[in-house]
Scaffold this active site. Sequence first.
Site, mmCIF file in Angstrom:
data_model
loop_
_atom_site.group_PDB
_atom_site.id
_atom_site.type_symbol
_atom_site.label_atom_id
_atom_site.label_comp_id
_atom_site.label_asym_id
_atom_site.label_seq_id
_atom_site.Cartn_x
_atom_site.Cartn_y
_atom_site.Cartn_z
ATOM 1 C CE LYS A 18 -2.086 -1.066 3.848
ATOM 2 N NZ LYS A 18 -1.325 -2.296 4.125
ATOM 3 N NE ARG B 211 -4.250 -0.929 10.143
ATOM 4 C CZ ARG B 211 -3.211 -0.457 9.452
ATOM 5 N NH1 ARG B 211 -3.279 0.710 8.859
ATOM 6 N NH2 ARG B 211 -2.111 -1.172 9.343
ATOM 7 N NE ARG C 20 7.344 -2.359 6.311
ATOM 8 C CZ ARG C 20 6.028 -2.257 6.450
ATOM 9 N NH1 ARG C 20 5.279 -1.827 5.443
ATOM 10 N NH2 ARG C 20 5.443 -2.586 7.575
ATOM 11 N NE ARG D 129 6.385 -0.100 10.307
ATOM 12 C CZ ARG D 129 5.216 -0.160 9.662
ATOM 13 N NH1 ARG D 129 5.105 0.342 8.451
ATOM 14 N NH2 ARG D 129 4.178 -0.717 10.227
ATOM 15 N NE ARG E 206 2.126 -4.398 11.578
ATOM 16 C CZ ARG E 206 3.146 -4.404 10.718
ATOM 17 N NH1 ARG E 206 4.285 -4.970 11.061
ATOM 18 N NH2 ARG E 206 3.014 -3.837 9.557
#
Length: 219
Positions: free
Chosen positions: A15, A90, A129, A162, A173
Amino acid sequence: MPVYVVLLGPPGAGKGTQAGIVAKATGLVHISSGDLFREHIKNQTDLGKQVDAILKRGDLVPDDVTIAMIRERLTQPDCANGAILDGFPRTPAQAEALNGMLAEFGGKVDVVPYIQVEQAELIDRLSGRWVCRAHGHVYNATSNPPKTAGVCDLDGSELYQRDDDKRETVEKRIRVYFEQTAPLIEHYRGEGRLVDINGAQEIAQVTEDLLKALPEQAK
Ligand code: ADP
Ligand code: ADP
């Protein structure tokens, strides 16, 4: 009339990557609720202190707090032509609040691209990531590496991993996504606004499919 695009998809679907590219291509503003929270945490604001532990655990921030932050952002002058929302809404309550806000601004949710990627690939992507400190530009150690390791191609700032991209938190998550966010898929599909996008393709191909899904006035 302003154009509002809501990007749906699980953590790691792409996203943020796609919102950044599409924002540049269309002039729409990229609004990432996660980036806004991380900015507050970095600046140690009251909101940042309130949400830090929640993000670390991989839980959702309460709706009222999240909705107020997004409302504030959407009223900034740079959003006059609309926005690409990445990570918001969300929950069903957030989706309802968004409809109310956009009606006030003379717009609506125009299109909801739903970026689909299977779970094993999501976990792989998130473990590789890397994100830049200055603006949240996103890289991947294998699929989308920076030109120089540890440095953002676009602004030269340092890249970091992160806290919530640790394996246990990623799994949490993804669970939270299926429990609380996935119901929005059928909600928007029922309203005829959902467009299914195959997120397992190369980044450039996903962008091409997304651009095709946008309303004419955004192109
Ligand atoms: P999200 O915002 O949905 O959590 P990101 O845009 O941050 O997802 O992407 C998650 C990770 O996957 C990043 O490391 C990114 O570089 C990588 N990525 C994004 N799109 C693709 C793609 N189409 N193919 C392979 N890797 C991708
Ligand atoms: P990803 O891109 O990997 O899906 P985000 O950056 O969008 O992750 O979100 C990171 C964290 O910020 C979430 O795990 C959650 O704690 C918080 N967050 C972001 N957006 C929302 C939202 N709309 N409602 C509640 N919490 C949110």
